[in-house]
Design an enzyme around this catalytic site. Structure first.
Site, mmCIF file in Angstrom:
data_model
loop_
_atom_site.group_PDB
_atom_site.id
_atom_site.type_symbol
_atom_site.label_atom_id
_atom_site.label_comp_id
_atom_site.label_asym_id
_atom_site.label_seq_id
_atom_site.Cartn_x
_atom_site.Cartn_y
_atom_site.Cartn_z
ATOM 1 N N HIS A 48 0.811 -1.224 0.000
ATOM 2 C CA HIS A 48 0.000 0.000 0.000
ATOM 3 C C HIS A 48 0.844 1.275 0.000
ATOM 4 O O HIS A 48 0.312 2.370 -0.215
ATOM 5 C CB HIS A 48 -0.973 0.001 1.195
ATOM 6 C CG HIS A 48 -0.343 0.326 2.503
ATOM 7 N ND1 HIS A 48 0.058 -0.638 3.396
ATOM 8 C CD2 HIS A 48 -0.049 1.519 3.083
ATOM 9 C CE1 HIS A 48 0.562 -0.059 4.468
ATOM 10 N NE2 HIS A 48 0.509 1.259 4.302
ATOM 11 N N ASP A 86 -0.886 -7.539 1.431
ATOM 12 C CA ASP A 86 -0.212 -6.235 1.485
ATOM 13 C C ASP A 86 1.293 -6.446 1.652
ATOM 14 O O ASP A 86 1.856 -6.267 2.737
ATOM 15 C CB ASP A 86 -0.788 -5.408 2.641
ATOM 16 C CG ASP A 86 -0.284 -3.979 2.645
ATOM 17 O OD1 ASP A 86 0.278 -3.549 1.618
ATOM 18 O OD2 ASP A 86 -0.454 -3.300 3.672
ATOM 19 N N SER A 115 4.410 2.186 8.090
ATOM 20 C CA SER A 115 4.011 1.127 7.155
ATOM 21 C C SER A 115 5.225 0.569 6.413
ATOM 22 O O SER A 115 6.142 1.304 6.038
ATOM 23 C CB SER A 115 3.006 1.674 6.146
ATOM 24 O OG SER A 115 1.810 2.063 6.782
#
Length: 415
Positions: free
Chosen positions: A86, A140, A238
């Site tokens: 992402h 992901d 992330s």
């Protein structure tokens, strides 16, 4: 004393070579101070070199030539970084990114080149999982190919991935998260200093219960944090690692990749991570099985690679004697040994001799039988001629033996 010094020099040179190529041991911290981080959000600043596989993924803006930290990543070797898919929702071009290795502090919007021991690299390729579902954050996970390859050093080293036999991470277990993300849920910007924090793995059934994430958690996820919240990853973290210590090896294994969460550090809303274990085959298909085994702890998986190399020697056992290849007659003998089936070609020559002898014998006997009468007649005639010569009636001396044999055959019975 001298041999000992030589051995030390060789050991240092081998270690330096492995370190430069990132082929050395994985998951080793250069600066360990595990008691420091008691509380990312709720964490504390990490020591320089504490997490050498941490990578800062920074967006590069062409209009001002500045870099902005956006995501974290995990260095696997000199060529590959593991991160979250992402991170590339809005920036998918390789030219939009810069990679910073060995950093403890990152400057937001910097336009200056990094200084050693830090390393800055470009992105050659971005590989997003083929079944990644944006929004739901399914699969992901992504890989980044580094260009040019980055060397490892005192502040740069590869992270470890779990073994195939390890299975998914299980609670209860205390692990670590790191990143340059927000220090609070609605922070103004990312942290300039790398943060670290301890988190507890949370059972997936509890994490997926109605009062927690209510069915949004998948089997390929890992939940980590605390029921009361307060310590968690946040925006900007992330793609970074969730790491658990392997006590047998005294190293850290990356069991998860920071993926998503509801808010930051909220109660019953722990951080959700992409488990690395279910994607080992996918990673191997992109970076190669040998490269994957280099960052897996333990000897069991690595002998699996030497085992295939042992088979080639076994395949070469029929031609094991080295002199077959080193000497010129050797190679000619081996190709000739295969032509032993062509040894029948030498056998065909023997068959031809037997056939010729049989044909000659049958023809000669009839020819000799038929030839004897003419030879007998010629001899009788010669005898007759001799008698006639003695009698005074000899033939002309100018004729050859062939002419005498072919003339006056009727006089033969007169003898």
């Amino acid at each position: 004393m001298l041999p000992t010094a030589v051995l030390l020099v060789l050991a240092v040179s081998v270690a330096a070579r492995d370190n430069a190529t990132c082929d050395g041991p994985c998951g080793l911290r250069f600066r360990q101070k595990l008691e420091s981080g008691m509380r990312v959000v709720g964490g504390m600043s990490a020591e320089p070199g504490a997490w050498p596989w941490m990578v800062s993924l920074q967006i590069f803006m062409y209009h001002n030539n500045r870099r902005y930290h956006t995501c974290g990543g995990i260095l696997l070797n000199s060529h590959w970084v593991l991160t979250a898919a992402h991170c590339f929702k809005n920036k998918k071009k390789v030219t939009d990114w810069r990679l910073i290795f060995g950093a403890n502090e990152v400057v937001w919007g910097s336009n200056k080149p990094v200084k050693p021991p830090l390393q800055e690299r470009f992105v050659e390729e971005i590989i997003i999982h083929e079944k990644y579902v944006s929004g739901l954050e399914i699969n992901d996970i992504a890989l980044i190919k580094i260009t040019p390859p980055v060397p490892c050093g005192p502040f740069i080293g590869p992270g470890c991935l779990p073994q195939f036999k390890a299975g998914p991470p299980r609670a209860p277990q205390t692990c670590w998260v790191t990143g340059w993300g927000y220090l609070k849920e609605k922070g103004p910007r990312t942290s300039p200093t790398l943060q670290e924090a301890r988190v507890a793995l949370i059972d997936l059934e509890l994490c997926n219960s109605t009062r927690w994430y209510n069915g949004r958690i998948r089997s390929t996820n890992v939940c980590a944090g605390y029921p009361r919240g307060k310590i968690d990853t946040c925006q900007g973290d992330s793609g970074g690692p969730l790491m658990c210590r392997d006590r047998a090896e005294n190293t850290f294994v990356v069991v998860g990749i920071t993926s998503w969460g509801v808010g930051c550090a909220r109660a019953k809303r722990p951080g959700v991570y992409t488990s690395t274990w279910p994607y080992l085959n996918w990673i191997a298909s992109k970076i190669g099985s040998n490269a994957l085994q280099m960052v897996q702890l333990g000897t069991p998986p690595r002998p699996s690679t030497p085992a295939p190399p042992v088979r080639p020697p076994s395949v070469q056992t029929p031609v094991r004697p080295p002199w077959y290849f080193q000497r010129p007659p050797g190679p000619s003998q081996q190709p000739g040994s295969r032509p032993r089936p062509p040894a029948p070609p030498p056998a065909p020559p023997p068959p031809p001799p037997p056939p010729p002898p049989p044909p000659p014998p049958p023809p000669p006997p009839p020819q000799q039988v038929s030839a004897k009468p003419p030879q007998a007649l010629s001899f009788a005639k010669r005898l007759q001629q001799l008698i006639e010569a003695l009698k005074g009636t000899a033939f002309s001396s100018g004729r050859s033996y062939y002419e005498t044999e072919t003339t006056d055959l009727q006089e033969l019975p007169a003898s």
